[in-house]
Every structure is written in C-alpha cells, then in structure tokens.
Design a protein around this motif. Structure first.
Motif, PDB file in Angstrom:
ATOM      1  N   ALA A 128      60.456 -48.512  86.894  1.00  0.00           N
ATOM      2  CA  ALA A 128      59.396 -49.352  87.472  1.00  0.00           C
ATOM      3  C   ALA A 128      58.209 -48.494  87.897  1.00  0.00           C
ATOM      4  CB  ALA A 128      59.931 -50.145  88.662  1.00  0.00           C
ATOM      5  N   LEU A 129      58.493 -47.372  88.559  1.00  0.00           N
ATOM      6  CA  LEU A 129      57.418 -46.483  89.009  1.00  0.00           C
ATOM      7  C   LEU A 129      56.715 -45.817  87.832  1.00  0.00           C
ATOM      8  CD1 LEU A 129      59.128 -44.907  92.143  1.00  0.00           C
ATOM      9  CD2 LEU A 129      57.407 -46.733  92.070  1.00  0.00           C
ATOM     10  N   GLU A 130      57.475 -45.469  86.792  1.00  0.00           N
ATOM     11  CA  GLU A 130      56.866 -44.887  85.588  1.00  0.00           C
ATOM     12  C   GLU A 130      55.905 -45.887  84.941  1.00  0.00           C
ATOM     13  OE1 GLU A 130      59.807 -43.396  82.844  1.00  0.00           O
ATOM     14  OE2 GLU A 130      60.799 -42.263  84.434  1.00  0.00           O
ATOM     15  N   LEU A 131      56.300 -47.142  84.879  1.00  0.00           N
ATOM     16  CA  LEU A 131      55.435 -48.163  84.289  1.00  0.00           C
ATOM     17  C   LEU A 131      54.177 -48.370  85.120  1.00  0.00           C
ATOM     18  CD1 LEU A 131      58.168 -50.721  83.204  1.00  0.00           C
ATOM     19  CD2 LEU A 131      56.688 -49.396  81.678  1.00  0.00           C
ATOM     20  N   LEU A 132      54.320 -48.332  86.447  1.00  0.00           N
ATOM     21  CA  LEU A 132      53.150 -48.472  87.315  1.00  0.00           C
ATOM     22  C   LEU A 132      52.175 -47.319  87.085  1.00  0.00           C
ATOM     23  CD1 LEU A 132      52.031 -50.308  89.607  1.00  0.00           C
ATOM     24  CD2 LEU A 132      53.019 -48.654  91.205  1.00  0.00           C
ATOM     25  N   MET A 133      52.695 -46.110  86.946  1.00  0.00           N
ATOM     26  CA  MET A 133      51.840 -44.951  86.677  1.00  0.00           C
ATOM     27  C   MET A 133      51.216 -45.053  85.282  1.00  0.00           C
ATOM     28  SD  MET A 133      51.929 -43.158  89.338  1.00  0.00           S
ATOM     29  CE  MET A 133      52.898 -42.967  90.789  1.00  0.00           C
ATOM     30  N   ALA A 134      51.964 -45.576  84.334  1.00  0.00           N
ATOM     31  CA  ALA A 134      51.441 -45.729  82.974  1.00  0.00           C
ATOM     32  C   ALA A 134      50.246 -46.674  82.963  1.00  0.00           C
ATOM     33  CB  ALA A 134      52.531 -46.238  82.039  1.00  0.00           C
ATOM     34  N   MET A 135      50.289 -47.694  83.813  1.00  0.00           N
ATOM     35  CA  MET A 135      49.152 -48.615  83.887  1.00  0.00           C
ATOM     36  C   MET A 135      47.883 -47.855  84.244  1.00  0.00           C
ATOM     37  SD  MET A 135      50.727 -51.994  85.759  1.00  0.00           S
ATOM     38  CE  MET A 135      49.264 -53.011  85.495  1.00  0.00           C
ATOM     39  N   GLN A 136      48.006 -46.947  85.180  1.00  0.00           N
ATOM     40  CA  GLN A 136      46.830 -46.164  85.577  1.00  0.00           C
ATOM     41  C   GLN A 136      46.361 -45.265  84.433  1.00  0.00           C
ATOM     42  OE1 GLN A 136      47.111 -44.465  89.415  1.00  0.00           O
ATOM     43  NE2 GLN A 136      45.292 -43.222  89.185  1.00  0.00           N
ATOM     44  N   ARG A 137      47.294 -44.611  83.768  1.00  0.00           N
ATOM     45  CA  ARG A 137      46.929 -43.740  82.640  1.00  0.00           C
ATOM     46  C   ARG A 137      46.241 -44.511  81.524  1.00  0.00           C
ATOM     47  NH1 ARG A 137      52.060 -41.832  83.506  1.00  0.00           N
ATOM     48  NH2 ARG A 137      52.845 -42.837  81.623  1.00  0.00           N
ATOM     49  N   LEU A 138      46.651 -45.765  81.339  1.00  0.00           N
ATOM     50  CA  LEU A 138      46.089 -46.600  80.272  1.00  0.00           C
ATOM     51  C   LEU A 138      44.868 -47.397  80.724  1.00  0.00           C
ATOM     52  CD1 LEU A 138      49.458 -47.914  78.822  1.00  0.00           C
ATOM     53  CD2 LEU A 138      47.933 -46.200  77.793  1.00  0.00           C
ATOM     54  N   SER A 139      44.435 -47.138  81.955  1.00  0.00           N
ATOM     55  CA  SER A 139      43.284 -47.841  82.544  1.00  0.00           C
ATOM     56  C   SER A 139      43.498 -49.345  82.620  1.00  0.00           C
ATOM     57  CB  SER A 139      42.003 -47.525  81.767  1.00  0.00           C
ATOM     58  OG  SER A 139      41.733 -46.151  81.826  1.00  0.00           O
ATOM     59  N   LEU A 140      44.746 -49.749  82.850  1.00  0.00           N
ATOM     60  CA  LEU A 140      45.040 -51.151  83.082  1.00  0.00           C
ATOM     61  C   LEU A 140      44.958 -51.384  84.585  1.00  0.00           C
ATOM     62  CD1 LEU A 140      48.114 -51.700  80.752  1.00  0.00           C
ATOM     63  CD2 LEU A 140      45.775 -52.492  80.386  1.00  0.00           C
ATOM     64  N   GLN A 141      44.228 -52.384  84.993  1.00  0.00           N
ATOM     65  CA  GLN A 141      44.036 -52.649  86.412  1.00  0.00           C
ATOM     66  C   GLN A 141      45.336 -53.140  87.040  1.00  0.00           C
ATOM     67  OE1 GLN A 141      41.030 -55.513  87.264  1.00  0.00           O
ATOM     68  NE2 GLN A 141      41.071 -55.132  89.440  1.00  0.00           N
ATOM     69  N   LYS A 142      45.804 -52.387  88.033  1.00  0.00           N
ATOM     70  CA  LYS A 142      47.001 -52.801  88.757  1.00  0.00           C
ATOM     71  C   LYS A 142      46.617 -53.935  89.707  1.00  0.00           C
ATOM     72  CE  LYS A 142      47.394 -48.469  89.733  1.00  0.00           C
ATOM     73  NZ  LYS A 142      47.719 -47.214  90.398  1.00  0.00           N
ATOM     74  N   SER A 143      47.587 -54.767  90.017  1.00  0.00           N
ATOM     75  CA  SER A 143      47.359 -55.887  90.924  1.00  0.00           C
ATOM     76  C   SER A 143      48.338 -55.788  92.094  1.00  0.00           C
ATOM     77  CB  SER A 143      47.573 -57.211  90.184  1.00  0.00           C
ATOM     78  OG  SER A 143      48.929 -57.328  89.796  1.00  0.00           O
ATOM     79  N   VAL A 144      48.145 -56.667  93.065  1.00  0.00           N
ATOM     80  CA  VAL A 144      49.095 -56.730  94.171  1.00  0.00           C
ATOM     81  C   VAL A 144      50.485 -57.039  93.615  1.00  0.00           C
ATOM     82  CG1 VAL A 144      49.705 -57.991  96.281  1.00  0.00           C
ATOM     83  CG2 VAL A 144      47.328 -57.359  95.859  1.00  0.00           C
ATOM     84  N   PHE A 145      50.549 -57.892  92.599  1.00  0.00           N
ATOM     85  CA  PHE A 145      51.837 -58.207  91.970  1.00  0.00           C
ATOM     86  C   PHE A 145      52.474 -56.962  91.377  1.00  0.00           C
ATOM     87  CE2 PHE A 145      54.583 -59.497  88.502  1.00  0.00           C
ATOM     88  CZ  PHE A 145      55.370 -60.464  89.110  1.00  0.00           C
ATOM     89  N   SER A 146      51.674 -56.110  90.746  1.00  0.00           N
ATOM     90  CA  SER A 146      52.199 -54.862  90.165  1.00  0.00           C
ATOM     91  C   SER A 146      52.873 -54.029  91.242  1.00  0.00           C
ATOM     92  CB  SER A 146      51.067 -54.027  89.550  1.00  0.00           C
ATOM     93  OG  SER A 146      50.265 -54.748  88.669  1.00  0.00           O
ATOM     94  N   TYR A 147      52.149 -53.848  92.334  1.00  0.00           N
ATOM     95  CA  TYR A 147      52.688 -53.058  93.438  1.00  0.00           C
ATOM     96  C   TYR A 147      53.904 -53.734  94.072  1.00  0.00           C
ATOM     97  CZ  TYR A 147      49.022 -49.521  93.604  1.00  0.00           C
ATOM     98  OH  TYR A 147      48.198 -48.456  93.323  1.00  0.00           O
ATOM     99  N   ASN A 148      53.827 -55.041  94.292  1.00  0.00           N
ATOM    100  CA  ASN A 148      54.951 -55.742  94.914  1.00  0.00           C
ATOM    101  C   ASN A 148      56.216 -55.626  94.078  1.00  0.00           C
ATOM    102  OD1 ASN A 148      53.366 -56.508  97.058  1.00  0.00           O
ATOM    103  ND2 ASN A 148      53.093 -58.611  96.373  1.00  0.00           N
ATOM    104  N   SER A 149      56.074 -55.715  92.782  1.00  0.00           N
ATOM    105  CA  SER A 149      57.241 -55.588  91.906  1.00  0.00           C
ATOM    106  C   SER A 149      57.829 -54.189  91.989  1.00  0.00           C
ATOM    107  CB  SER A 149      56.859 -55.915  90.463  1.00  0.00           C
ATOM    108  OG  SER A 149      56.467 -57.261  90.354  1.00  0.00           O
TER     109      SER A 149
END
Length: 83
Positions: free
Chosen positions: A27-48
């Motif tokens: 889960a944490l790797e995917l959250l970091m990947a979002m940042q690397r791919l310039s995908l905007q994280k959301s509150v839902f991303s963090y909550n998950s």
C-alpha cells in the motif's frame, strides 16, 4: 493493441485492496508510486494507506502519513482519524 494507463482511481482502488488484505508495505509503495508518476494523491489515497498501517498495527507509519497529508496541503478528515 491498446495500452491502459493506471490513473488515480486505479491506484486508490489498489491501495484500498492492500489495506483490506493487510498488505501495508505494498500500500505504501503504491502511494509513493503515485507521487513518482505525478498522479495527484487524495485524502482517500492517504486514508486507504493509513488503514493498511492500522490493520498491521503500525501506528507510527499511520501518523507519519498524517504529517505527509499536511505537507501535501490536505487536511485529515474523520476517516483519517478513525483509521
């Protein structure tokens, strides 16, 4: 052959699935990947991701994500604090 590019929704879904399966590291790797791919994280991303940490009993990591939310100019919501 068409190419399907993962977006924020697909990443959020994957992070949520990891939380349900108790897969904190993924889960944490995917959250970091979002940042690397310039995908905007959301509150839902963090909550998950916080839910995955909580499921695994890693409260320090969950609190670290709250700090990261603030750095990303997001405010934790009720779900964040109940994760």
């Amino acid at each position: 052959r068409s190419s399907i590019t993962p977006d924020r929704v697909s990443y959020n879904s994957a992070i949520s699935a990891c939380a349900n399966a108790g897969q904190q590291e993924l889960a944490l790797e995917l959250l970091m990947a979002m940042q690397r791919l310039s995908l905007q994280k959301s509150v839902f991303s963090y909550n998950s991701a916080m839910s995955a940490c909580a499921t695994c009993g890693d409260w320090a990591a969950a609190l670290s994500l709250v700090r990261s939310m603030h750095k990303d100019n997001m405010c934790p919501d009720v779900v964040s604090w109940n994760s």
